[in-house]
Design a protein around this motif. Structure first.
Motif, PDB file in Angstrom:
ATOM      1  N   ASN A   1      -0.011 -54.984 -68.005  1.00  0.00           N
ATOM      2  CA  ASN A   1       0.522 -54.144 -66.934  1.00  0.00           C
ATOM      3  C   ASN A   1       0.747 -52.721 -67.420  1.00  0.00           C
ATOM      4  N   SER A   2       0.071 -52.325 -68.471  1.00  0.00           N
ATOM      5  CA  SER A   2       0.264 -51.011 -69.077  1.00  0.00           C
ATOM      6  C   SER A   2      -0.289 -49.916 -68.180  1.00  0.00           C
ATOM      7  N   PRO A   3       0.357 -48.738 -68.222  1.00  0.00           N
ATOM      8  CA  PRO A   3      -0.228 -47.609 -67.506  1.00  0.00           C
ATOM      9  C   PRO A   3      -1.515 -47.191 -68.203  1.00  0.00           C
ATOM     10  N   PRO A   4      -2.427 -46.558 -67.483  1.00  0.00           N
ATOM     11  CA  PRO A   4      -3.689 -46.157 -68.123  1.00  0.00           C
ATOM     12  C   PRO A   4      -3.433 -45.143 -69.231  1.00  0.00           C
ATOM     13  N   PRO A   5      -4.269 -45.151 -70.259  1.00  0.00           N
ATOM     14  CA  PRO A   5      -4.061 -44.198 -71.356  1.00  0.00           C
ATOM     15  C   PRO A   5      -4.279 -42.774 -70.871  1.00  0.00           C
ATOM     16  N   PRO A   6      -3.581 -41.813 -71.479  1.00  0.00           N
ATOM     17  CA  PRO A   6      -3.766 -40.427 -71.056  1.00  0.00           C
ATOM     18  C   PRO A   6      -5.188 -39.963 -71.372  1.00  0.00           C
ATOM     19  N   PRO A   7      -5.723 -39.057 -70.559  1.00  0.00           N
ATOM     20  CA  PRO A   7      -7.094 -38.598 -70.819  1.00  0.00           C
ATOM     21  C   PRO A   7      -7.158 -37.814 -72.120  1.00  0.00           C
ATOM     22  N   ARG A   8      -8.268 -37.965 -72.795  1.00  0.00           N
ATOM     23  CA  ARG A   8      -8.454 -37.230 -74.040  1.00  0.00           C
ATOM     24  C   ARG A   8      -8.706 -35.765 -73.723  1.00  0.00           C
ATOM     25  N   GLU A   9      -8.122 -34.914 -74.534  1.00  0.00           N
ATOM     26  CA  GLU A   9      -8.344 -33.490 -74.343  1.00  0.00           C
ATOM     27  C   GLU A   9      -9.746 -33.142 -74.839  1.00  0.00           C
ATOM     28  N   GLU A  10     -10.382 -32.290 -74.095  1.00  0.00           N
ATOM     29  CA  GLU A  10     -11.714 -31.878 -74.508  1.00  0.00           C
ATOM     30  C   GLU A  10     -11.602 -30.961 -75.710  1.00  0.00           C
ATOM     31  N   ILE A  11     -12.435 -31.194 -76.680  1.00  0.00           N
ATOM     32  CA  ILE A  11     -12.423 -30.398 -77.897  1.00  0.00           C
ATOM     33  C   ILE A  11     -13.259 -29.150 -77.666  1.00  0.00           C
ATOM     34  N   VAL A  12     -12.660 -28.001 -77.946  1.00  0.00           N
ATOM     35  CA  VAL A  12     -13.361 -26.745 -77.778  1.00  0.00           C
ATOM     36  C   VAL A  12     -14.325 -26.574 -78.943  1.00  0.00           C
ATOM     37  N   ALA A  13     -15.552 -26.308 -78.621  1.00  0.00           N
ATOM     38  CA  ALA A  13     -16.566 -26.148 -79.654  1.00  0.00           C
ATOM     39  C   ALA A  13     -16.345 -24.833 -80.396  1.00  0.00           C
ATOM     40  N   VAL A  14     -16.300 -24.916 -81.704  1.00  0.00           N
ATOM     41  CA  VAL A  14     -16.151 -23.734 -82.535  1.00  0.00           C
ATOM     42  C   VAL A  14     -17.541 -23.146 -82.749  1.00  0.00           C
ATOM     43  N   PRO A  15     -17.713 -21.861 -82.472  1.00  0.00           N
ATOM     44  CA  PRO A  15     -19.040 -21.289 -82.664  1.00  0.00           C
ATOM     45  C   PRO A  15     -19.468 -21.356 -84.131  1.00  0.00           C
ATOM     46  N   GLN A  16     -20.710 -21.731 -84.346  1.00  0.00           N
ATOM     47  CA  GLN A  16     -21.261 -21.835 -85.689  1.00  0.00           C
ATOM     48  C   GLN A  16     -22.229 -20.691 -85.925  1.00  0.00           C
TER      49      GLN A  16
ATOM     50  N   ARG B   1       5.792 -49.945 -77.988  1.00  0.00           N
ATOM     51  CA  ARG B   1       5.404 -48.539 -78.146  1.00  0.00           C
ATOM     52  C   ARG B   1       4.667 -48.448 -79.466  1.00  0.00           C
ATOM     53  N   HIS B   2       3.355 -48.202 -79.396  1.00  0.00           N
ATOM     54  CA  HIS B   2       2.526 -48.209 -80.601  1.00  0.00           C
ATOM     55  C   HIS B   2       1.434 -47.158 -80.459  1.00  0.00           C
ATOM     56  N   ALA B   3       1.246 -46.371 -81.492  1.00  0.00           N
ATOM     57  CA  ALA B   3       0.195 -45.343 -81.538  1.00  0.00           C
ATOM     58  C   ALA B   3       0.329 -44.358 -80.387  1.00  0.00           C
ATOM     59  N   GLY B   4       1.571 -43.992 -80.047  1.00  0.00           N
ATOM     60  CA  GLY B   4       1.795 -43.002 -79.009  1.00  0.00           C
ATOM     61  C   GLY B   4       1.539 -43.500 -77.600  1.00  0.00           C
ATOM     62  N   ARG B   5       1.506 -44.789 -77.416  1.00  0.00           N
ATOM     63  CA  ARG B   5       1.202 -45.372 -76.111  1.00  0.00           C
ATOM     64  C   ARG B   5       2.122 -46.546 -75.833  1.00  0.00           C
ATOM     65  N   ASP B   6       2.553 -46.688 -74.598  1.00  0.00           N
ATOM     66  CA  ASP B   6       3.370 -47.829 -74.190  1.00  0.00           C
ATOM     67  C   ASP B   6       2.469 -48.935 -73.691  1.00  0.00           C
ATOM     68  N   ARG B   7       2.651 -50.125 -74.256  1.00  0.00           N
ATOM     69  CA  ARG B   7       1.922 -51.305 -73.792  1.00  0.00           C
ATOM     70  C   ARG B   7       2.935 -52.235 -73.136  1.00  0.00           C
ATOM     71  N   ILE B   8       2.681 -52.638 -71.909  1.00  0.00           N
ATOM     72  CA  ILE B   8       3.544 -53.560 -71.171  1.00  0.00           C
ATOM     73  C   ILE B   8       2.693 -54.779 -70.847  1.00  0.00           C
ATOM     74  N   VAL B   9       3.063 -55.919 -71.449  1.00  0.00           N
ATOM     75  CA  VAL B   9       2.294 -57.140 -71.246  1.00  0.00           C
ATOM     76  C   VAL B   9       3.226 -58.281 -70.885  1.00  0.00           C
ATOM     77  N   VAL B  10       2.707 -59.223 -70.124  1.00  0.00           N
ATOM     78  CA  VAL B  10       3.435 -60.438 -69.768  1.00  0.00           C
ATOM     79  C   VAL B  10       2.774 -61.591 -70.492  1.00  0.00           C
ATOM     80  N   VAL B  11       3.561 -62.357 -71.228  1.00  0.00           N
ATOM     81  CA  VAL B  11       3.037 -63.471 -72.016  1.00  0.00           C
ATOM     82  C   VAL B  11       2.571 -64.575 -71.067  1.00  0.00           C
TER      83      VAL B  11
END
Length: 124
Positions: free
Chosen positions: A87-102, A57-67
């Motif tokens: 054998n890790s599950p796919p990483p969760p999708p990144r949340e879309e960043i809402v554009a702040v009006p400039q 478990r590293h950086a908020g993600r589970d990695r499952i590997v077979v040596v």
């Protein structure tokens, strides 16, 4: 690069195959209970063998590997990919960043009407 003996320290192996950036991060993960070999929490000095399942478990993600191959020194990314089966599950999708009006530069402070429109866009 390949180890002649039958086992390699788990923290060294995790670092060698580039699952963590540094060996000290791998050792810290072991101390924190974030590394399991064949379902058991292990210390950094625990040995891994080909065929063992390592869960990290590293950086908020589970990695499952077979040596599949033992290495004790850090290797390149192409060689590291051959040393384990992921054998890790796919990483969760990144949340879309809402554009702040400039606002345009030099337009001054927003009016009450402008502020209400900005808040409506933000969903407040």
């Amino acid at each position: 690069m390949a180890s002649d003996e039958g086992t390699v320290r788990v923290d060294s192996w995790i670092w060698s195959v580039r699952l963590t950036k540094t060996r000290s991060m791998a050792a810290t993960a072991c101390r924190g209970g974030h590394v399991r070999v064949n379902g058991e929490r292990v210390k950094a000095a625990h040995g891994v063998r080909p065929g063992d399942e390592v869960r990290l478990r590293h950086a908020g993600r589970d990695r499952i590997v077979v040596v599949s191959r033992l290495v004790s020194k850090r290797v390149g990314a192409a060689v590291a990919a051959e040393c384990f089966v992921d054998n890790s599950p796919p990483p969760p999708p990144r949340e879309e960043i809402v554009a702040v009006p400039q606002r345009d530069r030099g337009t001054g402070r927003p009016t009450k009407r402008d502020r209400r429109e900005m808040e409506q866009l933000r969903g407040r």
